[in-house]
Structure formats: C-alpha cells, structure tokens
Scaffold this motif. Structure first.
Motif: not given
Length: 683
Positions: A117, A121, A135-137, A401, A403, A458, A461-462, A537, A540
């Motif tokens: 994950y 991200m 949506n990107v980290e 995060y 989000q 994200v 995923l978190v 990904r 998600a």
C-alpha cells in the motif's frame, strides 16, 4: 483442520532439559541476544525488502532466524572464550528471544506495506488511472517512520489478554510456531548441534557464493540491456514474451522454500497469462483499447492485467475467508462443548485460567504451563496501552494522511480487537494469516465510504494498512507465544523481545526501503515490477467506484468471468481435499495463478528452477535434501539481498561497470558487424 494437542514427540522434550533451571528475564534478554538480534534483523530486513519489491513473495524467516541466531551466538561465545571473557551460557530461551526479535523486525517489511500500500499510493503505481491530486501520496521517509510507530504496536497489546485462551485452554497448534520451537529445542541437544553445524556451513557457502555472483554480474552490466540477466535462456522468441532466466538467486531460493504446489500453480498461471491471454489481448490493440497508451496505463493492457488478476484473488480470498470462519466457529463450538462437559454449567469460555483446572496429561504440559502462567503481564496494562495507542493514532493519522477522518481511524481501532482474535485463532488452527484478506475488506469499506473525489484511493490504502498491521502483528505475537510456550520462554520475555524487534523494524525497514527507492527506478525492472503495489492500487480503484471509468473494452466482463472460474476452482480444490481424491494433488492454487498476472515471467522461471533443484535433491538423497535445502535456499535469498545493497553502494558512489555483454540474434549481429565495419572504414 482441528486444533490438536501439542506435537507428539514420543520421548519427553522437557525431561532432556529437566536439569537446566529456567533462566530469569535478565538471563534471557541479554546484551548478547540484543546485539545478535540487531545484526540479523538488519541483514534479513534487507533481504526481505529486496524480495518483496522484486517478486512480492515473502518467505517465512522463522527458521532462518532461529538457525542464524544459534550460529552467530555460538560463534560469539567462542570468540569471547578465546579472550577469556566471562559470559552466560547460551540457552534455548535466549535463542527463542533472538528468533522472536528478528522475525518481529522483518515482518514489518510486509505489514508496513513497503511492497503493497505504500508504493500503491505513489505516482509510479498510479500512472494513468487517477488525475486527482488527493488520490496520490508519494512515499516520505519521516511520514513512513511515524506511521509505523503509530500502527505497529497495537496488535501486540490487544492479543495479550487472549493468550491463555488460545495457548492453554484451546491448545491451538500454530503449526509454524510449533515447528520453530522444536527446531530450537533440537539445536540445544548434542545431535542437534551437529545438524545445525552442517546447515550453517552450507548456508554461509551459498550466501558468500551468491554475493560473489552478484558482483561478478555487475562487471558486465554497464548499460541498458547489458548483463547475464538478459540471457535468452529459452530462445529469442520466448525472451520477447518475458520467458527467460535472469540469474536472480533470490527467486531460486524462494522456489526451493515454497511448496511444490505453489510453484506449480505459479508456473501454470504464467503459461496461461503471459503465454496465452496477454498475446491475444495485445493483438486487439487499437480495437479494444487505444494503441498510443503506455504499458502502465489502466486504460490499456494494464487494465486487463489488474482486473483479471484482481477477480481471481477476490474469489479465492472470499472462499478461504468463509472456510476459515466456518472452521474457526466449529472449533470454538467444539471447545465450548468440551468445557461445558468438563466444568459443568458454570464453565465460561473466557474465564480465568487455573492450572489445576486443566487436563494436563504429561510432564511436558505441566512444566510448560507453569512457566507460561508464572510471568504474566496484567490484562489491564495491555488493554490500557491499546486504548492509549488508539487515542494517539486517532489524533495523529489524519494529519499524516488528510484523506482519513478521525471517525475512520476510530472505527478501525474499535473493531480491530474482535477481528484480531478471529484472525489469530484461525491462524492457530490453519496456519493461514488472513491479515491481508481483512485488509482488502477494509479497503473496500472505507474506499466506498470516502469516495473518489475526497481521496478515497489513498483512504482505502491507509485503512487497509492499519488493519493489516494490527491483525498481522497480533497473529505473529500469538504464534511467538506458542513458540515460547514450547521452549519454556517467559511470555513477558517474548513480549519484550517482540516490542524491541517491532521498534527496530519501524526504523530499519523504512531506511532500507528509502535506499532502494532512491537508487533504483521502481517498477522499471531495475529493482522490482511492484506486482503487489499494482494489485493494491487496483483494489483501491475498484473500492471507490472508479473501476469501470475509462477501462478498456470487455475488461469488466473478463473480471466477472475469471471471478466465477476462480471461485469454481477454489470450491473444487476444497471438495477434492475433503473427499481425499487423488486429483487433489494436481489442482493448482488460485492465488498462485492469480499473482502471475502482476509479475513478469522471469520470476516464476527462477522459482521453477529452484523447486526443480529441491525436488531432484530430495529424490537423490531424501534425508540430506530435506535437512539442507532450506539452508541452501536461505543462503541464496540472503546473499542476493546483501548483494543488492553492495550494488546500491556502488551506484551511489558513481561507479560504472567496465563491460557490456549483450545477446543478439544472428540477423542483428550481422547488421551490427556491418555498422561497425562502416565506422572503421570511415576512420
């Protein structure tokens, strides 16, 4: 699979150690054990990181950690004896502490999400699927360490109140933990010392040979496409489709350690995916999907790869999850009935454990129960620590995060104890840790809750990462407690060792990952193709309801078709196993086949070579093959990981290989000769 009583040994294990007193806490967690644990933790974390980034497969390091801990500790004793330095004797309890600490550190390679994950991200895994910035980290070194310290300790504290229920009352097997315990016990007998010496000798020979081979290959890889790893083993036509052996010894070692059926399943999946399905879909380029898209775009060929593989994994995970829940429920009901019959109507499933109330059957059981129940950590302390960690995480994670909302994190920590017990209990019954399955369930729940516009990818995923870390670590601690129970190691010592290893892993693993991430181009084949990052990904993306947006034609139809086929295969395999049909030995694993949709064929080729070596070795000499093949495999995996670090250091120092070796077809070679001749004439 029903939980059974302790491994039947025929001869009492504890009678062999009866003359030895049980060491105290200070005699178990010693400076020597901590130094050895640190050395092995760093080394095996490097190995695990390299393996998870390149292939996604993470073999168990329990046995290598126990073996290496025994070897390194004995070597240090000899060195100190030479200088006449007084020291404590090396016991099986100290060996268990080293093994626990090392495994706790290396397991964070998986539960920390470095190959899953965390990479999922980033932009490299998100190419072509989502344009929204939230949506990107991108991976951040400081954020990774902070996040790991927040989530990695909760599972340890929440599982401790259930330790007596699982180990003493329900007597869960924990097959891998039991096997590790008996291995450690055997090391500390005269016959076991001789066997361990043979294993360690072979391990270090393969370890040194693999490092030397990695450095040798480097001299011939001065540019793109150069080196032995591009050798067209099965011909140029097969090479074009990715079928070749790249001389990566880690893949060979993984193949030697994996069960034959898993390797067979990976081989079958590779033939079907890369040999049949992908060539056919690639022939539809410009018809089913635009021809001007790159290989990493979810709107192109990658969309098919992600969602076909995803459908198979979802089907198998759903079926396995339901099976585990049914088995676990049946086992708990059976134990409950036994308790009611033995203790009367007043018996309670989670009442306090009194050793006098237990049907102890042997000297081993009595001695192990006494030690296990003697050094306790109060439940109020562990529960209080879990609550404190939960409050801190609820306050801090949304800042790491954005989000994620406070309510999202709070809900995860509120539900985690129930699922942690279920997962640990199922792990003890079946030896299957379903933390990654619970992770996917959390991803779907929270991804759909947050939504694509609010950063649902994200957030999913978190949420999955928190769930996998808590549940995975809880199951690992339960298994380590079983190992400690069988080696007369204090639960308090096991817990402290687990905490030290976890803290070490929260620093070591991000550091190793950051070196690999900055030196190599992730996803380009230089270090890894991120098979599991792409998979997570895709999960998600599907969870936020963005699965069909912009996907190529027929991709969701293929998703449904392969979901049904995979579910049917899983059901058929379970029925064949229950009925004990002969054909059950030849039914491939659905997960083993599905993961090949995310990895290049060269990885399964290396695994098949390793599995073939182990098979032939056992056929020629079954005794030595079974005893020494895990040591050889461990040396290959460890040597390849350390070799990668050495090559990384050469790259950081600006060193360049002096030679380029390439493999060309006859026609290309003629053209190259003609070109070189023209250049020579021009001079």
């Amino acid at each position: 699979m029903e939980p059974v009583n302790d491994f039947q040994e025929g001869i009492s294990t504890e009678h062999a150690f009866e003359a030895e007193p049980v060491p105290s806490l200070s005699e178990t967690i010693t400076p020597r054990s901590m130094v050895v644990s640190f050395i092995l933790s760093v080394t095996l974390s490097i190995v695990a990181m390299k393996v998870t980034l390149s292939s996604g497969f993470i073999p168990s390091f329990s046995i290598p950690a126990g073996l290496l801990g025994f070897c390194v500790s004995r070597a240090s004793i000899r060195i100190l004896d030479y200088f006449a330095v007084a020291q404590l004797p090396f016991t099986r309890q100290e060996n268990t502490i080293i093994q626990t600490c090392v495994v706790a550190c290396t397991s964070i390679t998986f539960t920390g999400g470095f190959g899953t994950y965390i990479l999922a991200m980033g932009k490299k895994a998100a190419v072509g699927d989502v344009n929204a910035q939230n949506n990107v980290e991108e991976p951040s070194f400081a954020r990774m360490i902070t996040f790991l310290f927040l989530i990695s300790f909760a599972g340890m504290f929440i599982i401790m109140p259930f330790r007596k229920v699982m180990i003493i009352r329900h007597r869960l097997t924990f097959p891998s933990g039991t096997a590790t315990a008996h291995l450690i016990n055997s090391f500390h007998t005269p016959q076991g010392v001789k066997q361990a010496r043979k294993q360690v000798t072979l391990l270090f020979k393969s370890f040194g040979g693999t490092i030397a081979w990695s450095l040798f290959q480097w001299f011939f890889a001065s540019g793109p496409g150069c080196g032995f790893k591009f050798f067209p083993t099965f011909g140029l036509e097969a090479y074009k489709h990715g079928f070749f052996f790249d001389f990566t010894m880690a893949n060979v070692g993984i193949g030697m350690m994996c069960p034959y059926m898993i390797v067979f399943s990976v081989f079958i999946g590779t033939i079907i995916s890369c040999g049949v399905i992908w060539p056919y879909i690639e022939s539809k380029e410009g018809i089913w999907y635009p021809s001007n898209l790159g290989p990493n775009s979810l709107n192109g060929i990658r969309g098919y790869k992600v969602f076909i593989g995803l459908s198979m994994i979802m089907a198998d995970c759903l079926f396995v999850f339901l099976c585990i829940m049914v088995r676990t429920t049946c086992a708990m009901v059976k134990r409950r009935r036994q308790a009611m019959q033995g203790g009367g109507a007043n018996a309670q499933p989670f009442q306090g454990i009194d050793i006098a109330d237990q049907p102890v059957k042997s000297f081993d059981d009595r001695r192990r129960a006494q030690v296990f129940l003697r050094d306790e950590i109060p439940d109020s302390v562990t529960i209080g620590c879990y609550v404190l960690l939960s409050i801190i995480s609820i306050a801090a994670i949304p800042h790491l995060y954005p989000q994620m909302r406070y309510s999202h994190v709070a809900l995860i920590y509120l539900a985690a104890p129930v699922f942690a017990f279920c997962n640990a209990y199922g792990f003890g019954v079946t030896d299957m840790n379903l933390a990654s399955t619970y992770c996917k369930i959390a991803m779907f729940a929270f991804g759909s809750w947050v939504g694509i516009k609010s950063g649902g990818v994200v957030a999913a995923l978190v949420a999955g990462g928190i769930t996998m870390s808590i549940l995975g670590n809880a199951a690992d601690v339960a298994q380590d407690l079983k190992t400690g129970y069988l080696t007369l190691t204090s639960p308090r010592a096991v817990f402290i060792s687990e905490a030290i290893g976890t803290a070490l892993g929260c620093v070591v693993n991000p550091t190793v990952f950051w070196v690999f991430y900055r030196v190599y181009k992730m996803g380009s084949g230089d270090m890894g193709d991120m098979p599991y990052a792409k998979l997570y990904r895709g999960f998600a993306m599907l969870s936020v309801g963005d699965g069909e947006q912009g996907l190529p034609r027929h991709s969701m139809l293929l998703f449904k078709v392969f979901f049904v086929l995979a579910l049917a295969l899983s059901v058929f395999r379970e029925v064949a196993s229950r009925k004990e049909w002969r054909i059950r030995r030849y039914i491939p694993s659905t997960i083993g086949m599905a993961i090949t949709f995310f990895m290049p064929p060269r990885v399964p080729v290396g695994m098949c070579i390793g599995s073939l070596v182990a098979y032939l070795w056992e056929k020629m000499d079954a005794g030595r093959g079974r005893m020494l093949s895990p040591a050889l495999a461990s040396g290959l995996i460890c040597g390849d990981g350390v070799g990668s670090i050495l090559l990384s250091m050469l790259t950081l120092m600006g060193a360049r290989a002096p030679i380029c070796i390439k493999f060309l077809s006859r026609g290309d070679n003629v053209k190259l000769d003609a070109f070189l001749a023209t250049l020579h004439d021009m001079r």
